[in-house]
Design a protein around this motif. Structure first.
Motif, short mmCIF file in Angstrom:
data_model
loop_
_atom_site.label_atom_id
_atom_site.label_comp_id
_atom_site.label_asym_id
_atom_site.label_seq_id
_atom_site.Cartn_x
_atom_site.Cartn_y
_atom_site.Cartn_z
N ARG A 64 25.63 29.55 74.01
CA ARG A 64 25.70 29.11 74.99
C ARG A 64 26.51 28.90 75.88
O ARG A 64 26.80 27.63 75.82
N LEU A 65 28.03 29.39 75.53
CA LEU A 65 28.52 29.32 76.39
C LEU A 65 28.68 28.68 77.57
O LEU A 65 28.63 29.77 78.26
N THR A 66 29.85 28.23 78.52
CA THR A 66 30.25 28.13 80.07
C THR A 66 30.97 29.16 80.21
O THR A 66 30.81 29.91 81.48
N HIS A 72 36.14 31.81 70.96
CA HIS A 72 36.73 30.37 70.06
C HIS A 72 37.04 29.92 71.52
O HIS A 72 37.17 28.53 70.81
N LEU A 73 38.14 30.20 72.49
CA LEU A 73 38.58 29.46 73.28
C LEU A 73 37.12 28.35 74.10
O LEU A 73 37.26 28.02 74.20
N ALA A 74 36.22 29.62 74.49
CA ALA A 74 34.98 29.85 75.63
C ALA A 74 34.53 27.86 74.32
O ALA A 74 34.09 26.38 74.81
N ALA A 75 34.00 28.05 73.70
CA ALA A 75 34.00 27.20 72.17
C ALA A 75 34.75 25.88 72.27
O ALA A 75 33.82 24.42 72.71
N GLY A 79 33.71 22.18 73.89
CA GLY A 79 33.56 21.12 72.90
C GLY A 79 32.64 21.42 71.85
O GLY A 79 32.01 20.69 70.95
N VAL A 80 32.58 22.90 70.85
CA VAL A 80 31.66 22.97 70.39
C VAL A 80 32.17 23.67 69.40
O VAL A 80 33.40 24.11 69.86
N GLU A 81 31.47 23.71 68.41
CA GLU A 81 32.08 24.43 66.75
C GLU A 81 31.68 25.33 66.72
O GLU A 81 30.54 25.47 66.20
#
Length: 209
Positions: A64-66, A72-75, A79-81
């Motif tokens: 769940r990316l903000t 790929h960019l949102a992660a 700072g998420v892989e």
């Protein structure tokens, strides 16, 4: 377990609304594995509102990316892989409707596209497409990208105002079933979606051959 993956020719075409209608019609569980952008809500909140499904049927995202951007960019911003092993299909009792993020060739990571994830799962995909100008090219390119990866295609679902020629020629050229056309709804709520889905979306032919 019956599984259908809902994807689209582009972002913002209405695939979340279609996924909500499909999940409600099947009494399915709903899963959006990667959510990019949650202001004010993510897609699972939208589906929860529109489907009328019990809360237990709305599964939590794997990611769940903000940031409302390509996963790929949102992660990267968060700072998420994103790891493939966290995207394993959930085991549920009954049908499962999975919604992809963006279009077929949206990157999940530096190496993985959404269509690659579909190929990894090996489950039938429903392609949602606009009815408007440009949809022939976008739809056929998306179908070719899926077929290049041996992704099974259950059929295509159109969303928008009626366009008889686009709705005719794309399934014919692609040699895939059409689920019909879900019109734009105003107001959009559980009752209007269920009624429109029952009236305009053909489930029996694509599902049963």
């Amino acid at each position: 377990m019956t599984i259908f993956v809902v994807t689209g020719t582009d972002t913002g075409i209405g695939k979340t609304v279609f996924a909500a209608g499909l999940a409600a019609a099947l009494g399915a569980h709903y899963w959006k594995p990667i959510q990019a952008g949650v202001d004010p809500d993510g897609d699972k909140e939208v589906v929860a509102r529109l489907s009328g499904l019990p809360a237990s049927h709305i599964l939590p995202e794997a990611y769940r990316l903000t940031t409302p951007a390509s996963p790929h960019l949102a992660a990267r911003i968060d700072g998420v892989e994103i790891a493939l092993d966290r995207l394993a299909l959930p085991q549920v009792d009954g049908p499962l409707v999975i919604e992809g993020a963006g279009g077929v060739l949206v990157p999940i990571s530096e190496e993985l596209l959404m269509a690659d994830l579909f190929a990894h799962w090996g489950q039938p995909v429903i392609l949602c497409a606009r009815t408007a100008l440009g949809t022939i090219n976008h739809s056929l390119l998306s179908i070719e990208a899926l077929r290049a990866r041996n992704v099974p295609i259950a059929g295509i679902a159109f969303i928008g105002q009626a366009h008889a020629e686009n709705e005719r020629i794309i399934p014919q050229l692609a040699a895939i079933p059409s689920f019909g056309r879900l019109p734009l709804l105003d107001p959009l709520d559980p009752a209007t979606l269920a009624a429109a889905f029952a009236a305009h979306v053909r489930l029996s032919d694509p599902f049963n051959g």
